[in-house]
Design a protein around this motif. Sequence first.
Motif, mmCIF file in Angstrom:
data_model
loop_
_atom_site.group_PDB
_atom_site.id
_atom_site.type_symbol
_atom_site.label_atom_id
_atom_site.label_comp_id
_atom_site.label_asym_id
_atom_site.label_seq_id
_atom_site.Cartn_x
_atom_site.Cartn_y
_atom_site.Cartn_z
ATOM 1 N N UNK A 115 -11.991 76.645 6.506
ATOM 2 C CA UNK A 115 -11.394 77.926 6.499
ATOM 3 C C UNK A 115 -10.514 78.413 5.344
ATOM 4 N N UNK A 119 -21.949 77.548 5.945
ATOM 5 C CA UNK A 119 -22.402 78.940 6.144
ATOM 6 C C UNK A 119 -20.679 79.869 6.377
ATOM 7 N N UNK A 120 -20.108 79.031 6.943
ATOM 8 C CA UNK A 120 -18.588 79.613 7.125
ATOM 9 C C UNK A 120 -18.028 79.830 5.819
ATOM 10 N N UNK A 169 -22.112 71.248 12.175
ATOM 11 C CA UNK A 169 -21.686 72.648 12.842
ATOM 12 C C UNK A 169 -20.057 72.747 12.717
ATOM 13 N N UNK A 170 -19.590 73.846 12.427
ATOM 14 C CA UNK A 170 -18.316 74.227 12.338
ATOM 15 C C UNK A 170 -17.553 73.697 13.660
ATOM 16 N N UNK A 229 -13.927 80.441 17.388
ATOM 17 C CA UNK A 229 -15.018 80.845 17.608
ATOM 18 C C UNK A 229 -15.871 80.467 19.117
ATOM 19 N N UNK A 230 -16.933 81.189 19.303
ATOM 20 C CA UNK A 230 -17.910 80.755 20.162
ATOM 21 C C UNK A 230 -18.057 79.462 20.561
ATOM 22 N N UNK A 259 -8.600 79.334 14.712
ATOM 23 C CA UNK A 259 -9.437 80.505 15.258
ATOM 24 C C UNK A 259 -10.080 79.856 16.278
ATOM 25 N N UNK A 262 -20.763 77.583 21.150
ATOM 26 C CA UNK A 262 -21.839 77.176 20.703
ATOM 27 C C UNK A 262 -22.212 77.780 19.439
ATOM 28 N N UNK A 263 -21.315 78.498 18.680
ATOM 29 C CA UNK A 263 -21.654 79.264 17.467
ATOM 30 C C UNK A 263 -22.378 78.189 16.514
ATOM 31 N N UNK A 264 -23.614 78.711 16.271
ATOM 32 C CA UNK A 264 -24.512 77.678 15.359
ATOM 33 C C UNK A 264 -24.275 77.841 14.106
ATOM 34 N N UNK A 307 -5.496 81.944 9.496
ATOM 35 C CA UNK A 307 -4.723 81.902 10.658
ATOM 36 C C UNK A 307 -4.475 80.287 11.016
ATOM 37 N N UNK A 309 -19.317 82.806 4.011
ATOM 38 C CA UNK A 309 -18.933 84.033 4.773
ATOM 39 C C UNK A 309 -17.890 84.670 3.787
#
Lengths: 274, 264
Positions: B143, B90-91, B130-131, B80-81, B78, B83-85, B75, B94
């Motif tokens: 992404x 890791x992204x 962190x993303x 994300x929250x 995006x 505080x998304x840890x 997209x 996914x």
Amino acid sequence: MNPFELFSYSFIWQAILGGLLIAIFTSLIGTFLVLKRLSLMGDSLSHVALSGVSIGFLTKTSPLFVALPVVILSALGIIKLTKNEKIYADSALGIISALGIALGLIIAALAGGFNVDLMGFLFGSILTISQAEVLLAAVLAVLSLILISYYYHELVAMTFDENFAKTAGVNTDKINTLLIVFSAACIVIALKAVGIMLVSALIIVPPSAALQIANSFKKTLIYSCLFSCSSIILGIYFSFLLNLPSGAVIILINLLILFIILGVKYAFKKRKIA
Amino acid sequence: MNLIEAKNISHAYRGQQVLSKVSFSLKEGTWTALIGPNGSGKTTLIKLILGLLPLQSGRLTLWQKNPASELGYLEQKITPPRLMPLTAFEVVKMGLLSTKKGFKIFNKEDLKTALNMMRTTNCFKYRNKLFTELSGGQQQRVLLARTLINKPKLIILDEPTTALDSTSRESFFELLSKLNKEQNTTILLITHDIAEIGKYATDFMVLDKELIFSGTKEEFCSSEAVANYFGSYTQHIMDHLHSEESCPFPAHIHNHEHASTEAK
């Protein structure tokens, strides 16, 4: 009084065990609810629990076991309402919450008003947790561990980017429903520890504290669990020692942990700038 | 082989028609630029293809029933929250989710693949950050790595380069071009930047609630429907798209314009 005397009572050990089990599932499920901006779900469902508990008193059956299906059905109602594009999610939570309290108060009045037992559910009384309730908490803790282990990657992906999760083939509707229904069950069982008025704090505060310091999702879950468990043990200890309501002390310790973390973080940031 | 076949797709939001009887097919190995003004239904169309919206009417056939593991989607942005840890690594990891079953355990090979993909998309150096702490451009590279990690057969991109600077945009498209040519990866890209995409796209689709045009770049350049739709902007578009071999119509206009400018 000997500060360790309380540990000689078997009901204290039962309360600690029940409390720890409750801390495990509320903190694990709570982490996903907080990140998915569904914290208020806990608040709404706990208010609905008042209706369930009151029905239990009215029909002279176990309030917790009556509240369980009532809250689960309401959780499904919230999902249905939030899917309706004409009502915002937070409005849907507010509607269910108001309905829960209004019905709860009326049924409680019909059941003979606010007696000691009902007050126990409103403000929590972990020290009176029964063996059956501990067993129920154990089942829920095990199920929450299985649920989160099995769907861990899907839950993380959905929390991070729901569109991506859907295109990756994740059945987001099924997992979201499962998470919310499970949250409903957790909330009902957790009423015993901190009561209707404070149960949402048990879901929100430990994950919020963990999110301040964790640098990975797994660590967030672990820290959240640790903070929640510590607050249960310390809460039971201090409430017994100081003769204070256990639910309130547990939540205050949770908040204290959060404020200490925020304070230390702020101090570090200030020092870094200086 | 056609990866997508759409027949008479229509879609409405609260009674307002956003797509009307759209039919097209998407051939394997093509790079299709999907263009159209804001609100023309481009994003709705790709959301229907991706299964993010339910099909209201028409028929949509994909190359297989469950294409998740062979489908990549990127997209524009995006959210994300806050505080998304999750770290960038890791992204990216996914992206392998659709290839896993059961408890979805990632092995050493998966981790190696994720790291290699991060090198390819130039985001390896911030793999442990962190993303949510990365800049918009850095996030988009992460992404992209997530999108490409399972070597999708079809990549759908919705204005993916908005957050990138011009150099990053160039390398972003070069990488996609390499995949398109070397691995026969099919690309469907929503864009407003026709100038940039003209160099890479093999096919064009013009959408404005209904399908105005669908065909190859050569057909696009000489299409009556395109000229009628864009009106006075046609020349401007064709100037941007101009390429000696593939677009004779604009070349003529282009030369004419230059000649008249010089005469002045």
